[in-house]
Every structure is written in C-alpha cells, then in structure tokens.
Design a protein around this motif. Sequence first.
Motif, PDB file in Angstrom:
ATOM      1  N   TYR A  39       0.835  -1.208   0.000  1.00 22.61           N
ATOM      2  CA  TYR A  39       0.000   0.000   0.000  1.00 22.61           C
ATOM      3  C   TYR A  39       0.867   1.255   0.000  1.00 22.61           C
ATOM      4  CZ  TYR A  39      -3.285   3.500   1.868  1.00 22.61           C
ATOM      5  OH  TYR A  39      -4.034   4.628   2.079  1.00 22.61           O
ATOM      6  N   ARG A  40       1.894   1.255   0.826  1.00 23.57           N
ATOM      7  CA  ARG A  40       2.804   2.409   0.867  1.00 23.57           C
ATOM      8  C   ARG A  40       3.512   2.573  -0.473  1.00 23.57           C
ATOM      9  NH1 ARG A  40       5.298   0.861   6.800  1.00 23.57           N
ATOM     10  NH2 ARG A  40       3.640   1.811   8.072  1.00 23.57           N
ATOM     11  N   ARG A  41       3.888   1.434  -1.083  1.00 26.02           N
ATOM     12  CA  ARG A  41       4.567   1.502  -2.376  1.00 26.02           C
ATOM     13  C   ARG A  41       3.631   2.083  -3.443  1.00 26.02           C
ATOM     14  NH1 ARG A  41       6.445  -3.841  -5.393  1.00 26.02           N
ATOM     15  NH2 ARG A  41       6.645  -4.524  -3.214  1.00 26.02           N
ATOM     16  N   ALA A  59       2.380   6.338  -7.155  1.00 28.05           N
ATOM     17  CA  ALA A  59       1.390   7.232  -7.764  1.00 28.05           C
ATOM     18  C   ALA A  59       1.809   8.691  -7.621  1.00 28.05           C
ATOM     19  CB  ALA A  59       0.022   7.005  -7.130  1.00 28.05           C
ATOM     20  N   TRP A  60       2.373   9.051  -6.464  1.00 25.94           N
ATOM     21  CA  TRP A  60       2.797  10.430  -6.247  1.00 25.94           C
ATOM     22  C   TRP A  60       4.008  10.772  -7.114  1.00 25.94           C
ATOM     23  CZ3 TRP A  60       0.627  14.593  -4.695  1.00 25.94           C
ATOM     24  CH2 TRP A  60       1.380  15.705  -4.335  1.00 25.94           C
ATOM     25  N   ARG A  61       4.918   9.815  -7.249  1.00 23.63           N
ATOM     26  CA  ARG A  61       6.105  10.034  -8.082  1.00 23.63           C
ATOM     27  C   ARG A  61       5.727  10.168  -9.561  1.00 23.63           C
ATOM     28  NH1 ARG A  61       8.681   6.018  -6.269  1.00 23.63           N
ATOM     29  NH2 ARG A  61       8.313   4.570  -7.987  1.00 23.63           N
ATOM     30  N   VAL A  75      -0.230   2.560 -12.619  1.00 22.83           N
ATOM     31  CA  VAL A  75       0.495   2.655 -11.342  1.00 22.83           C
ATOM     32  C   VAL A  75       0.941   1.267 -10.883  1.00 22.83           C
ATOM     33  CG1 VAL A  75       0.300   3.273  -8.902  1.00 22.83           C
ATOM     34  CG2 VAL A  75      -0.701   4.762 -10.629  1.00 22.83           C
ATOM     35  N   LEU A  76       0.040   0.296 -10.980  1.00 21.80           N
ATOM     36  CA  LEU A  76       0.372  -1.073 -10.577  1.00 21.80           C
ATOM     37  C   LEU A  76       1.577  -1.598 -11.355  1.00 21.80           C
ATOM     38  CD1 LEU A  76      -3.188  -2.696 -10.348  1.00 21.80           C
ATOM     39  CD2 LEU A  76      -1.623  -2.286  -8.436  1.00 21.80           C
ATOM     40  N   ASP A  77       1.582  -1.296 -12.637  1.00 20.53           N
ATOM     41  CA  ASP A  77       2.676  -1.761 -13.492  1.00 20.53           C
ATOM     42  C   ASP A  77       4.007  -1.142 -13.042  1.00 20.53           C
ATOM     43  OD1 ASP A  77       3.640  -3.226 -15.808  1.00 20.53           O
ATOM     44  OD2 ASP A  77       3.890  -1.293 -16.778  1.00 20.53           O
ATOM     45  N   LYS A  78       3.986   0.155 -12.788  1.00 23.40           N
ATOM     46  CA  LYS A  78       5.221   0.838 -12.375  1.00 23.40           C
ATOM     47  C   LYS A  78       5.679   0.394 -10.981  1.00 23.40           C
ATOM     48  CE  LYS A  78       5.932   3.519 -15.954  1.00 23.40           C
ATOM     49  NZ  LYS A  78       7.158   3.394 -16.789  1.00 23.40           N
ATOM     50  N   ALA A  79       4.716   0.023 -10.130  1.00 27.59           N
ATOM     51  CA  ALA A  79       5.049  -0.412  -8.768  1.00 27.59           C
ATOM     52  C   ALA A  79       5.344  -1.907  -8.702  1.00 27.59           C
ATOM     53  CB  ALA A  79       3.902  -0.070  -7.816  1.00 27.59           C
ATOM     54  N   ASN A  80       5.233  -2.590  -9.868  1.00 27.65           N
ATOM     55  CA  ASN A  80       5.446  -4.038  -9.939  1.00 27.65           C
ATOM     56  C   ASN A  80       4.475  -4.781  -9.013  1.00 27.65           C
ATOM     57  OD1 ASN A  80       6.707  -6.338 -10.963  1.00 27.65           O
ATOM     58  ND2 ASN A  80       8.204  -6.416  -9.297  1.00 27.65           N
ATOM     59  N   LEU A  81       3.207  -4.352  -9.047  1.00 27.94           N
ATOM     60  CA  LEU A  81       2.181  -4.958  -8.190  1.00 27.94           C
ATOM     61  C   LEU A  81       0.953  -5.394  -8.992  1.00 27.94           C
ATOM     62  CD1 LEU A  81       2.287  -2.434  -5.180  1.00 27.94           C
ATOM     63  CD2 LEU A  81       3.113  -4.803  -5.174  1.00 27.94           C
ATOM     64  N   LYS A  82       1.117  -5.658 -10.273  1.00 26.41           N
ATOM     65  CA  LYS A  82      -0.030  -5.992 -11.120  1.00 26.41           C
ATOM     66  C   LYS A  82      -0.662  -7.326 -10.740  1.00 26.41           C
ATOM     67  CE  LYS A  82      -0.857  -4.806 -15.193  1.00 26.41           C
ATOM     68  NZ  LYS A  82      -0.978  -4.586 -16.659  1.00 26.41           N
ATOM     69  N   TYR A  83       0.105  -8.191 -10.107  1.00 26.20           N
ATOM     70  CA  TYR A  83      -0.399  -9.524  -9.777  1.00 26.20           C
ATOM     71  C   TYR A  83      -0.245  -9.797  -8.287  1.00 26.20           C
ATOM     72  CZ  TYR A  83      -0.022  -9.938 -14.824  1.00 26.20           C
ATOM     73  OH  TYR A  83      -0.148  -9.710 -16.173  1.00 26.20           O
ATOM     74  N   GLY A  84      -1.246 -10.486  -7.741  1.00 18.83           N
ATOM     75  CA  GLY A  84      -1.206 -10.822  -6.331  1.00 18.83           C
ATOM     76  C   GLY A  84      -0.340 -12.034  -6.061  1.00 18.83           C
ATOM     77  N   ALA A  85      -0.296 -12.450  -4.781  1.00 18.73           N
ATOM     78  CA  ALA A  85       0.554 -13.564  -4.380  1.00 18.73           C
ATOM     79  C   ALA A  85       0.147 -14.869  -5.055  1.00 18.73           C
ATOM     80  CB  ALA A  85       0.495 -13.724  -2.859  1.00 18.73           C
ATOM     81  N   ARG A 101      -4.663  -7.719 -10.403  1.00 20.56           N
ATOM     82  CA  ARG A 101      -5.180  -6.721  -9.462  1.00 20.56           C
ATOM     83  C   ARG A 101      -5.868  -5.575 -10.197  1.00 20.56           C
ATOM     84  NH1 ARG A 101      -0.132  -6.929  -5.162  1.00 20.56           N
ATOM     85  NH2 ARG A 101      -1.291  -7.968  -3.500  1.00 20.56           N
ATOM     86  N   THR A 102      -6.906  -5.044  -9.570  1.00 21.37           N
ATOM     87  CA  THR A 102      -7.685  -3.935 -10.122  1.00 21.37           C
ATOM     88  C   THR A 102      -8.022  -2.951  -9.011  1.00 21.37           C
ATOM     89  OG1 THR A 102      -9.827  -5.000  -9.695  1.00 21.37           O
ATOM     90  CG2 THR A 102      -8.737  -5.545 -11.788  1.00 21.37           C
TER      91      THR A 102
END
Length: 416
Positions: free
Chosen positions: A194-196, A201-203, A335-345, A350-351
């Motif tokens: 979440y912090r990432r 997003a801010w960056r 944002v998910l793509d840039k944060a490398n969080l597009k997929y869950g565990a 993710r959406t």
Amino acid sequence: MKTLTLDEASHFLRLAPQEIMSKVETGHLPGAKINDELLFIDSDLADYLRGYYHPTVSKTATSPNPNLPPVTVDKFNTLFSELVPHMLRIEENRVRRGELSQKSLSITRNRLAKWVEPYFDGMAISEIGYVTLEAFIQQLTESEIKGVAITQYLIIIRKVLNYALLTNLITSLPHFPKVKAPRASRGAFTINEYRRLLKTAWRMRNQPYMMQNRPKEIHLNEVSVMDVIMPSDMTRLIGFMVNSFIRPSDLKFIQHKHVEIVDGEYLYLRLSLPETKKHDQPIVTLTAGVGIYKRLLKDAKSRGYGKPNDYLFLPEMAKRRDHALRYLGFLFSWVLDKANLKYGAKGQTRTLYCLRHTAITYRLLYGEGVDLLTLAKNARTSVIMIERHYASTLNGEMNIALLHSKRIRKSIKQHN
C-alpha cells in the motif's frame, strides 16, 4: 405494449386475482411488484395464454409484438433461436424498471451473439438436455473460457428455457451440469505494498503516458481531447478508497454533496451515496479519509470545481462517467505496473477493487473489537460476503499479536 394492474390481468386471463398472485409467487407467471402494486405487461400475459394453445397444423403464430419473430406453436419443433428475442424483451423491461443495468444487458447480447446463438442455431428446445449442455460446456472449455464465465453462459441459456417453461412450451427444465468456479479473491495489498502504491502514484504525478514517442490522448467529449497524464488525484483516490470502503463503481457517482465532515467525538466522513446492490445506508470513513478529502477539495476548487454537484474524481468528465471509471481503472493499472504490483501472491490480476478489499481486510486485522455485522453494513455488503471473499485470504500469522494475546484475570483487573 401496455401495463396492466392485477384486476386487469384477472380480466385478461379470466382467472381469479388470488390465483394470478399464486402463479406469480411460484414463478409460473411473469409480473413485477412496484410500489406495493402488482403490474403486468399485456404481451407477457398473451405469451402465457398462448402456451395453452393446442398444437395445430400451422407451425407458427403471430407474435403480440410485431417487432419480434413469430413463436412456433408446435411445442416439439419450437426453436431455441425463436425464444431468444422474447427473453431479451424481458431483460429490456428489467432495465426500464431499474432491476438490471444497461451494461449487463449488453454483456448478455454479446455472449448470445458470440457463443450461445451459433451453437444452438436451428436446435429445437425439445432437443436441449444434459448431454447437449455438457457438449456446449466442453466447447467453451476448449476455447479457454473459465468456470465463472461458463456459469454466466449457462444462466443465459436457463433464462431462454425458463421462458419456454413459463409459456408451457416445455414441461420442465433440463438438468444443468454443475460447473465449479474456483473462488479467486482479488486480495488485499499488504501495508508495505500500500505504501509503495502511494509513493509510486505520487512520483508519477503529471507524467504523460507515452505511445510511439507521443502522449496518448483521451476524448473528454465530442470535441475536447486531452493527453493522458497521471493526475495527483490518483494518490488521493488510492488513499480515499482504502479509508472509505467504497466500491470502484461508486467513483462514477460520488459528488461533493454526498460527503459530510463529522467532527464530534470521532472525526470522519459520512458518505450518503446513491443506492448500490440494494444497500442505501451511509458509509462511515476512517479519520484519515477526512484529511484526504480536504486536500482533494482544495485542489478541485483551485481548478474551478468542488461545487456540490461536481464529482470528486475526474470532474472534467461529468458527462461521461462510465468512460471516467474506465479511465481511472487504466490509470490505476499504470500505477500497478510501475510499482510491480499488477499480480497478487496467487497470480490474480489486481484492479481498483483490490483497494476495497484492502480497506475491509485492514479492519479485520487491525480494527480492535470490530464485529463483522457492523463492518458489513458500513461497507454495504453482507457478513457472508466478508467471510467468503474478503476474509478468505487471511491467516493467523497476519495478526500474530492478537492470536497470542491473553485475557486479563478478573482479580488483577479489579485490583487495578
């Protein structure tokens, strides 16, 4: 097409009102209860009555609706394709009554055109049984269509056959094969994830989305076009959703008039949103949501928005809210793509909905003493849904401190 009351339907069918009400309750006669009054559509009653016709030499009869094809009177030769327009008419009426969204109807039409109608074309309803349905499922499976989608296709077929049942073209529905749709929760973000998200997003704020060395464009309306640029509001949207429990679909409707700051014993926002999924109670946010909203409102006013009827997110797209929601989904995916969080565990995509999961999961993990019923009502869902989906990804290690906690002995408590 004409709407009839219970008394008028009774006169039309030559049946007692009590008998008509009984048939509606058991699903043998289509009707709708609106403002405590039972209403019918004359063409539906005509179709019901026509179901009692004795088969004749003529194989077709004139439809009560001139825009629809005639229905075969010969019950054994009635084609599946002949009943599809009648099922769609019923679905269109549900849209008019507000029971079904236009988007859901469009999805039904697309699925009919792509798979259902081509497969059952020229097939009589009397030929459709378990084996036929199993073969249809196999075709979908071979085309790599998953369990949940297959279930939706079967629902469409059931609706068509249910119309045949209500109009006495068949005496019973065929046995439908069971398709197990594996439960795959969208999953919540961990605290670190979440912090990432927020930092990423801010960056990314004010950065253009580049395609072939030039910014991607989006149409605001028929004449206005703007470049796709990451708004600073995306950081606030992420924080707002995690602190407010709202669904992504609420982003389409939420306006400043729906938001009230409550500053009493507790500081929070009261969100009086339009009814969604038969829930109309206000939503109470966490305290952090107040600060996020104040910054959001300040920024909106600096751009000439922030009035009661302005939308909280993408107010520039006031007349294209469906498009606005899709655009927000695209930005979040970016944002998910840039944060490398597009997929869950577990590999799930993710959406925006994962932010709602995060909000509810954090309350389950860190909300001291919160009960499921209170949480469910505030999130406009049910205890069953929370246990089945939102809590399905939890494990004991996520809140090890609570699991290892001990009760305070009464003697010690009284002494203190």
